[in-house]
Design a protein around this motif. Structure first.
Motif, PDB file in Angstrom:
ATOM      1  N   PHE A  59       0.834  -1.208   0.000  1.00  0.00           N
ATOM      2  CA  PHE A  59       0.000   0.000   0.000  1.00  0.00           C
ATOM      3  C   PHE A  59       0.869   1.258   0.000  1.00  0.00           C
ATOM      4  O   PHE A  59       0.660   2.177  -0.791  1.00  0.00           O
ATOM      5  N   ARG A  60       1.861   1.281   0.869  1.00  0.00           N
ATOM      6  CA  ARG A  60       2.721   2.465   0.967  1.00  0.00           C
ATOM      7  C   ARG A  60       3.549   2.660  -0.299  1.00  0.00           C
ATOM      8  O   ARG A  60       3.649   3.763  -0.826  1.00  0.00           O
ATOM      9  N   TYR A  61       4.143   1.589  -0.788  1.00  0.00           N
ATOM     10  CA  TYR A  61       4.936   1.660  -2.009  1.00  0.00           C
ATOM     11  C   TYR A  61       4.039   2.075  -3.182  1.00  0.00           C
ATOM     12  O   TYR A  61       4.449   2.863  -4.031  1.00  0.00           O
ATOM     13  N   GLY A  62       2.817   1.544  -3.203  1.00  0.00           N
ATOM     14  CA  GLY A  62       1.879   1.909  -4.263  1.00  0.00           C
ATOM     15  C   GLY A  62       1.516   3.389  -4.239  1.00  0.00           C
ATOM     16  O   GLY A  62       1.466   4.038  -5.291  1.00  0.00           O
ATOM     17  N   PHE A  93      10.235  -3.323  -6.579  1.00  0.00           N
ATOM     18  CA  PHE A  93       9.476  -3.751  -5.403  1.00  0.00           C
ATOM     19  C   PHE A  93       9.580  -5.253  -5.195  1.00  0.00           C
ATOM     20  O   PHE A  93       9.766  -5.711  -4.062  1.00  0.00           O
ATOM     21  N   ILE A  94       9.459  -6.004  -6.264  1.00  0.00           N
ATOM     22  CA  ILE A  94       9.536  -7.462  -6.137  1.00  0.00           C
ATOM     23  C   ILE A  94      10.891  -7.866  -5.550  1.00  0.00           C
ATOM     24  O   ILE A  94      10.962  -8.630  -4.581  1.00  0.00           O
ATOM     25  N   ILE A  95      11.960  -7.349  -6.116  1.00  0.00           N
ATOM     26  CA  ILE A  95      13.301  -7.714  -5.649  1.00  0.00           C
ATOM     27  C   ILE A  95      13.535  -7.245  -4.216  1.00  0.00           C
ATOM     28  O   ILE A  95      13.979  -8.020  -3.357  1.00  0.00           O
ATOM     29  N   VAL A  99      14.041  -9.671  -0.820  1.00  0.00           N
ATOM     30  CA  VAL A  99      15.275  -9.573  -0.039  1.00  0.00           C
ATOM     31  C   VAL A  99      14.970  -9.149   1.403  1.00  0.00           C
ATOM     32  O   VAL A  99      15.520  -9.715   2.358  1.00  0.00           O
ATOM     33  N   PHE A 100      14.073  -8.180   1.577  1.00  0.00           N
ATOM     34  CA  PHE A 100      13.727  -7.707   2.911  1.00  0.00           C
ATOM     35  C   PHE A 100      13.141  -8.825   3.770  1.00  0.00           C
ATOM     36  O   PHE A 100      13.543  -9.016   4.925  1.00  0.00           O
ATOM     37  N   PHE A 121      14.369   1.925   0.909  1.00  0.00           N
ATOM     38  CA  PHE A 121      14.033   2.006  -0.512  1.00  0.00           C
ATOM     39  C   PHE A 121      12.585   1.601  -0.772  1.00  0.00           C
ATOM     40  O   PHE A 121      11.972   2.082  -1.717  1.00  0.00           O
ATOM     41  N   ILE A 122      12.043   0.716   0.063  1.00  0.00           N
ATOM     42  CA  ILE A 122      10.647   0.306  -0.117  1.00  0.00           C
ATOM     43  C   ILE A 122       9.698   1.389   0.379  1.00  0.00           C
ATOM     44  O   ILE A 122       8.710   1.703  -0.292  1.00  0.00           O
ATOM     45  N   ILE A 123       9.957   1.966   1.532  1.00  0.00           N
ATOM     46  CA  ILE A 123       8.957   2.851   2.136  1.00  0.00           C
ATOM     47  C   ILE A 123       9.098   4.315   1.766  1.00  0.00           C
ATOM     48  O   ILE A 123       8.178   5.094   1.971  1.00  0.00           O
ATOM     49  N   HIS A 124      10.238   4.716   1.229  1.00  0.00           N
ATOM     50  CA  HIS A 124      10.426   6.123   0.853  1.00  0.00           C
ATOM     51  C   HIS A 124      10.521   6.249  -0.661  1.00  0.00           C
ATOM     52  O   HIS A 124      11.058   5.365  -1.326  1.00  0.00           O
TER      53      HIS A 124
END
Length: 146
Positions: A59-62, A93-95, A99-100, A121-124
């Motif tokens: 949701f946040r990344y979107g 996002f997938i990668i 990894v996360f 990198f995912i959330i910002h």
């Protein structure tokens, strides 16, 4: 669209990104916000729901991605830049999320910094800061060729 209006729209959209960050605690499930702010060197990782965390990250990344794509479109008025950006964001996002979650499954056994930066990198919306100058340079090069 007039350059002055495009700049104003882009500034408003960057403010929207700031608002997403400002209200992160209310909008998203993320037990790692407090963890990375405080004693992450000494405390074990917090308990978390993997599915709830994944949905919150999506949701946040979107949200960040959508605003970033609008910024790119308004800045350059180029659909091919937007299409490339969509592909880039999806693959990233997938990668990054795989990894996360692998790092979380290992309970940060090899240190917290890698997980910290992957999560960042995912959330910002850092990718928009990389893509804007890249597309600007690409646009300048296209003008030189023509």
């Amino acid at each position: 669209m007039d350059k002055k209006y495009r700049i104003m729209i882009i500034l408003v959209l960057f403010f929207v990104l700031v608002l997403i960050r400002a209200f992160e605690q209310q909008l998203f499930y993320d037990p790692f916000i407090e963890y990375f702010k405080n004693d992450y060197l000494y405390d074990p990782i917090p308990l978390f729901s993997g599915s709830k965390l994944l949905m919150s990250l999506i949701f946040r990344y979107g949200l960040n991605t959508f605003v970033s794509l609008v910024i790119i479109f308004v800045a350059f008025q180029n659909k091919s830049f937007v299409i490339f950006s969509i592909k880039f964001y999806v693959i990233a996002f997938i990668i990054l999320s795989i990894v996360f979650f692998i790092i979380l499954k290992g309970e940060l056994a090899h240190g917290y910094l890698f997980a910290f930066y992957i999560r960042r990198f995912i959330i910002h919306p850092l990718f928009v800061l990389l893509l804007l100058p890249a597309f600007y340079y690409k646009q300048l090069r296209l003008r030189e060729i023509i």
